[in-house]
Design an enzyme around this catalytic site. Sequence first.
Site, short mmCIF file in Angstrom:
data_model
loop_
_atom_site.label_atom_id
_atom_site.label_comp_id
_atom_site.label_asym_id
_atom_site.label_seq_id
_atom_site.Cartn_x
_atom_site.Cartn_y
_atom_site.Cartn_z
N GLY A 352 57.20 73.56 26.30
CA GLY A 352 57.54 74.92 25.89
C GLY A 352 56.85 76.01 26.69
O GLY A 352 55.80 75.80 27.28
N ASN A 355 56.40 82.37 25.10
CA ASN A 355 56.90 83.62 24.50
C ASN A 355 57.48 83.43 23.10
O ASN A 355 57.38 84.32 22.27
CB ASN A 355 57.91 84.29 25.45
CG ASN A 355 59.09 83.42 25.74
OD1 ASN A 355 59.03 82.20 25.59
ND2 ASN A 355 60.18 84.02 26.13
N GLY A 433 60.20 77.95 39.13
CA GLY A 433 59.39 77.04 39.96
C GLY A 433 58.99 75.80 39.18
O GLY A 433 59.01 74.68 39.71
N GLU A 452 65.63 75.45 30.70
CA GLU A 452 65.84 76.84 30.26
C GLU A 452 64.86 77.69 31.05
O GLU A 452 63.67 77.72 30.74
CB GLU A 452 65.57 76.97 28.76
CG GLU A 452 66.51 76.19 27.88
CD GLU A 452 67.91 76.80 27.85
OE1 GLU A 452 68.10 77.90 28.39
OE2 GLU A 452 68.81 76.16 27.30
N CYS A 486 63.25 85.75 28.01
CA CYS A 486 63.89 85.25 29.23
C CYS A 486 65.25 85.88 29.50
O CYS A 486 65.63 86.12 30.62
CB CYS A 486 64.04 83.74 29.13
SG CYS A 486 64.83 83.24 27.59
N GLY A 660 68.92 77.68 35.10
CA GLY A 660 68.78 76.45 34.34
C GLY A 660 69.97 75.53 34.36
O GLY A 660 70.99 75.79 34.99
N GLU A 664 70.97 74.64 25.07
CA GLU A 664 70.36 74.40 23.77
C GLU A 664 71.28 75.00 22.72
O GLU A 664 72.09 75.88 23.02
CB GLU A 664 68.97 75.05 23.71
CG GLU A 664 68.03 74.40 24.71
CD GLU A 664 66.56 74.69 24.48
OE1 GLU A 664 66.21 75.87 24.36
OE2 GLU A 664 65.78 73.73 24.45
P1 NDP Z 1 55.69 78.08 32.94
O1 NDP Z 1 56.80 77.58 33.78
O2 NDP Z 1 54.46 78.53 33.60
O3 NDP Z 1 55.26 76.97 31.88
C1 NDP Z 1 56.21 76.37 30.99
C2 NDP Z 1 55.61 75.08 30.45
O4 NDP Z 1 55.61 74.08 31.46
C3 NDP Z 1 54.18 75.21 29.98
O5 NDP Z 1 53.99 74.40 28.85
C4 NDP Z 1 53.41 74.70 31.18
O6 NDP Z 1 52.12 74.26 30.85
C5 NDP Z 1 54.29 73.55 31.63
N1 NDP Z 1 54.15 73.18 33.03
C6 NDP Z 1 53.74 73.93 34.09
N2 NDP Z 1 53.81 73.23 35.24
C7 NDP Z 1 54.28 71.99 34.92
C8 NDP Z 1 54.60 70.81 35.66
N3 NDP Z 1 54.46 70.76 36.98
N4 NDP Z 1 55.07 69.73 34.99
C9 NDP Z 1 55.26 69.77 33.66
N5 NDP Z 1 54.97 70.85 32.90
C10 NDP Z 1 54.51 71.96 33.51
O7 NDP Z 1 56.36 79.23 32.06
P2 NDP Z 1 55.63 80.26 31.09
O8 NDP Z 1 54.95 79.52 29.99
O9 NDP Z 1 54.86 81.21 31.95
O10 NDP Z 1 56.89 81.00 30.44
C11 NDP Z 1 57.53 82.10 31.00
C12 NDP Z 1 58.79 81.65 31.72
O11 NDP Z 1 59.64 80.94 30.83
C13 NDP Z 1 59.61 82.82 32.23
O12 NDP Z 1 60.09 82.57 33.51
C14 NDP Z 1 60.78 82.86 31.25
O13 NDP Z 1 61.92 83.45 31.78
C15 NDP Z 1 60.96 81.43 30.93
N6 NDP Z 1 61.65 81.29 29.66
C16 NDP Z 1 62.95 80.82 29.67
C17 NDP Z 1 63.67 80.76 28.49
C18 NDP Z 1 65.07 80.23 28.48
O14 NDP Z 1 65.51 79.79 27.43
N7 NDP Z 1 65.79 80.25 29.56
C19 NDP Z 1 63.09 81.19 27.21
C20 NDP Z 1 61.71 81.61 27.31
C21 NDP Z 1 61.03 81.66 28.51
P3 NDP Z 1 50.91 75.35 30.84
O15 NDP Z 1 51.44 76.62 30.26
O16 NDP Z 1 49.95 74.70 29.95
O17 NDP Z 1 50.52 75.52 32.27
#
Ligand code: NDP
Length: 690
Positions: A352, A355, A433, A452, A486, A660, A664
């Site tokens: 997750g 946000n 990314g 997502e 997002c 994406g 969902e």
């Molecule tokens: P991140 O991509 O930084 O992190 C998302 C999750 O992935 C976190 O739990 C993170 O862990 C984990 N993670 C990071 N790197 C890896 C990896 N290499 N392998 C596996 N897991 C990993 O996103 P944010 O938490 O900063 O969220 C903001 C982003 O999410 C924005 O770009 C937003 O647009 C998007 N978003 C998209 C939505 C959608 O439905 N399309 C809804 C809500 C947000 P950790 O945080 O512990 O580093």
Amino acid sequence: MRRRQLIDATIESLAEIGFNASTLAQIARRAGVSPGLVAHYFGDKDGLLEATLRFLSLRLYRATALRLREARGPRARVQALIDANLAPEEFDQRTSSVWLAFWGQVLHSERLRRVQRVYQARMLANLRHDLRGIVAPGEVARLAITIAAVIDGLWLRSSLSAAGETDSVSARQIAALFVDAQIAAAWSGGERPAASLNGHLVMTPRPPLLANHIGGRYHATGGATFETRNPATGDVLAEIEIAGEAEVEAAIAAARTGQKRWAAMTGAERGRILKRAADLLRARNDELARLETLDTGKPIQETLVVDVASGADCIEYYAGLAAGLSGEHVDLGPSAFGYTRREPLGIVAGIGAWNYPLQIACWKSAPALACGNAMLFKPAELTPLTALKLAEIYAEAGVLEGVFNVVQGFAETGRLLTRHPAIAKVSLTGEVGTGRKVMADAAGALKYVTLELGGKSPLIVFDDADIDDAVSGALLANFYSAGEVCSNGTRVFVHESVRPAFIEKLVARVEKMVVGDPLDPATQVGALISPDHMEKVLGYIAKGRAEGAKLLAGGARVTANGLSMGAFIAPTVFDGCTDGMSIVREEIFGPVMAVLSFTDEDEVIARANDTEFGLAAGVFTRDLARGHRVIAQLHAGTCWINHYNITPIELPFGGVKQSGLGRENGKAAIEHYTQLKSVYVNLGHVEAPY
Ligand code: NDP
């Protein structure tokens, strides 16, 4: 193997010829592969360097975790941290020069800084945790920083001095003597705080310590922890145990057993249990909303009506669908028929973003569980609290042990899931990314993925729109959850003829918005998720100004009225934006709206589509034929006509292009958590030509 080989070549290169001389081509040559292959795995040099720094940090983290596991008592654990960080292998000339090369670059690279911050945060969190069992509460933070500084200082002096001023053994002795002297000086008598740990919320004056939730219960190990803070005040809310390999394996084992029993139940039985979970969520709405507000900084007026309710709606929706899951019968003539079975995938992972932590946990787990899967869920490390509450609620509702597990931690924990061979599918909400990395890791075992990801969505206001409604839509599209949504419509295209009226009404309403304490019911804009994220958003505001956009409202941090410890930014509106500006092209994920003008329908459609993202889009017009015509041409997965950011559970949600894969919610999600088995049934004799 190839990745590891390239990381090893990077380490060698950094050790031998330093940062600047280590080019992608040179590293590829060293590893005996083509530069194209390096680019395939890591994108560019930055990607390769980030992966290398992560590798080094993870190696140190694992070594630390091993030592911590063996240490008995808080003082021994502090020593274990010192010993791991000042171990002989960290003093080795090759390793030192690589670390030094990285530390020199951290200031110039956000990607490297992020890795380094995680490493530092983890070390401090561990030190604070153990020091609480040794010194008075008021001394903990100061002493943790001092010990971290001594460790860094000893290592740095030794690494920089040509003569090797200290070796590992003497460095550790110096640090140990120093710590003992500090403890003696800091401890001013009185009763020592207890260092107990039971995995549940420990209601003591110090922040609670929370374990991973595995097999239907908390699974405390006393291992490394991180802390989660209230972004509105900076206060530590809780310390959380990090799930490493052992915890992930325990969760997999629990999920394996649980999933078999869960999938053997009828859909109706699973649905009944899930419905109970939805009821429990609703009954605890206020308590959960408060916790979500504390962890995310979002206004309580939002979390009370959206976050928990959306999660409960989702679980209830799939509880209802569970009984109706079925395959189909296929008539193949008088002597045969076929049928399909809709079967669960097995063990799936949910990862997750920060946000909408509870909502995301529910949106992923509800369809997964309804379809008979077990889930390992990893919340973002900034918001680890409400997923644990969801795990408690599922257990209380009767979800079988091991069917929903919460494993906490940073990206490394996420990676343990995305690379695990027993996991059949990963559903991620996160940045683009991260989505690419998750998909690449999942490809190793051909896992299904739902991604997502981010967005930079257009909201188009035509000249016949109801201007008050369009302004309401633009506000919902930009400032809900302080802009950390997002699907936000941050590129607001307004027809030139109505732009003055739109701007006037918009600015008047933005200026009245209440920024304040998220727990105050009057607050409309709360805190951003963290000080780091606030800096990133402020950086975009500065770029907007520098690139010539006209600031109409906001544009600065808010510190008045007791907000100085939090990450607050005033709702910000830029007018006069052009398509090439950074604030128009890149996802900011904060309260920053860019207004652009247009005159022609085809022109605005082309400009709206001129982005790598494709999550959402909105159109305001009284001409419904135009509304449908324009929406049909927009490249976006989730669209609104005359509204914005409404996400009923019944409608699939997700993006196209870089925003994406998969969906969902709605019936569509069932496709993403099940697989079809086709069965041919012969009713006659078997004819064979042999
Ligand atoms: P991140 O991509 O930084 O992190 C998302 C999750 O992935 C976190 O739990 C993170 O862990 C984990 N993670 C990071 N790197 C890896 C990896 N290499 N392998 C596996 N897991 C990993 O996103 P944010 O938490 O900063 O969220 C903001 C982003 O999410 C924005 O770009 C937003 O647009 C998007 N978003 C998209 C939505 C959608 O439905 N399309 C809804 C809500 C947000 P950790 O945080 O512990 O580093």
